[in-house]
Write an enzyme that holds these catalytic residues in place. Structure first.
Site, PDB file in Angstrom:
ATOM      1  N   LYS A 141       0.542  -1.603  -0.229  1.00 16.06           N
ATOM      2  CA  LYS A 141       0.239   0.294  -0.003  1.00 16.06           C
ATOM      3  C   LYS A 141       0.984   0.834   0.204  1.00 16.06           C
ATOM      4  O   LYS A 141       1.670   1.143   1.049  1.00 16.06           O
ATOM      5  CB  LYS A 141      -0.948  -0.010   1.190  1.00 16.06           C
ATOM      6  N   LYS A 249     -13.127  -7.485  -8.089  1.00 12.53           N
ATOM      7  CA  LYS A 249     -13.104  -8.609  -6.811  1.00 12.53           C
ATOM      8  C   LYS A 249     -15.033  -8.795  -6.717  1.00 12.53           C
ATOM      9  O   LYS A 249     -15.800  -7.973  -7.277  1.00 12.53           O
ATOM     10  CB  LYS A 249     -13.176  -7.384  -5.592  1.00 12.53           C
TER      11      LYS A 249
END
Length: 365
Positions: A141, A249
């Site tokens: 991240k 997703k």
């Protein structure tokens, strides 16, 4: 309550007609009111849990989820609290698919996964990586609010030091503008990047970042995540030439079958990722990864390792860089131990009522 089978039964995959997906409706749930389970049936098999995180992720230290038990297994409804009901309805459609329709037949039974490193200080990187065991790919991240590019560079460098041969991908969650993205990715590319996920928020920006990096000879591929799952038309990014690959997703796209349709229409390599799910939600992500015709990249489905607890004793976590496809059966004692507070349970059940009404509404309303 009637007895339910706790193990989903695989179904034959539905053939994909390349002309069957209406782009404007691609993000809408694949349920008609006639095929939708009744609200009382959903409520009867519902459990709301709150699971502690090992490290802060998306700004949270507790992950809440509403689990639904259907006739074919368990589904997970866990859209983040800020999502409006219309967007959350896709997540409910995915949970219903898991519990009431089952999953397409798999093409593989072992799914390669990446480790995920949140926006932690560089010195905590080895600690985070240790929870994943041996992996060949790591997602890091970056662009966290309140942090600098120096923080990002140090974190990525710590991953490279710990895993000299691993594929490293970075995820900015749309946190940069175009100039910032080009500057950051040019710098981070020095350690070798497999790809950069959603460096900027919008599709036009993705296309511009991709163009500038190519012009400068910076070898970083661009992956689209939010620009696929949060757009009214998840195929826009492919038509705009804004990405080299897409991140899919299950929950935000409305289920495994809808995600398979979108990947087929997009014509781009796909990476299957999770939305910080329990093992119940990860099972759906594995079903998608197992059913894709091609799986060129390790999947972002190892995030159960970021949780300090789970709803099953047989958690879907990586072993030697992969997760073996298997069904999930939540343990009653774990559902009880991690039950959300009465106030949070009421909040989730009221949300379920509202979102179910969205799915039950006639088209166009």
């Amino acid at each position: 309550m009637p007895a339910h089978s706790l193990d989903p039964q695989p179904l034959d995959p539905q053939p994909l007609d390349p002309h069957s997906l209406d782009p404007l409706a691609a993000g809408t749930p694949p349920h008609s009111a006639a095929s939708l389970p009744g609200l009382d049936e959903l409520l009867a098999g519902s459990h709301v849990v709150s699971l502690p995180m090992r490290v802060k992720f998306r700004g949270i230290l507790q992950r809440e989820a509403l689990l639904l038990r259907g006739p074919l297994g368990w589904g997970e409804f866990c859209p983040f609290p800020e999502y409006e009901d219309a967007e959350a309805s896709r997540w409910l459609a995915a949970a219903i698919e898991a519990g009431w329709s089952g999953f397409p037949a798999p093409l593989r039974d072992s799914i390669p996964v990446n480790a995920t490193v949140p926006a932690v200080p560089a010195h905590r990187v080895p600690e985070v990586l240790a929870r994943f065991g041996r992996v060949d790919a790591v997602k890091v991240k970056v662009a966290e609010r309140g942090q600098s590019l120096d923080d990002d560079a140090a974190r990525v460098a710590a991953v490279r030091e710990a895993l000299p041969d691993a594929a490293i991908r970075v995820d900015a969650n749309g946190g940069w503008d175009v100039p910032e993205a080009v500057t950051a990715l040019t710098r981070l590319a020095a350690v070798g990047l497999e790809y950069a996920e959603q460096p900027v928020p919008d599709i036009a920006g993705l296309a511009e970042v991709r163009r500038r990096l190519r012009a400068a000879g910076v070898p970083v591929l661009i992956a689209a995540d939010e620009s696929v799952r949060k757009e009214d038309d998840p195929l826009k990014v492919a038509r705009a030439g804004a990405a080299d690959l897409i991140v899919v997703k299950v929950a935000p796209l409305g289920g495994v079958r809808r995600a398979l349709e979108i990947v087929a229409q997009a014509g781009l390599p796909a990476v299957v990722s999770s939305a910080l799910d329990t093992s119940v939600g990860i099972r759906a992500g594995l079903a998608l990864a197992a059913a894709l015709p091609e799986l060129p990249y390790a999947c972002g489905l190892g995030t159960v390792s970021l949780l300090a607890a789970d709803v099953t004793h047989d958690s879907l976590v990586a072993d030697d860089g992969a997760i073996t496809l298997r069904d999930v059966r939540p343990a009653p004692e774990l559902l009880a131990a991690h039950a959300a507070s009465p106030e949070r349970r009421d909040w989730w059940l009221e949300r379920l009522r509202r979102v179910h009404a969205v799915l039950a509404a006639p088209p166009g309303r």
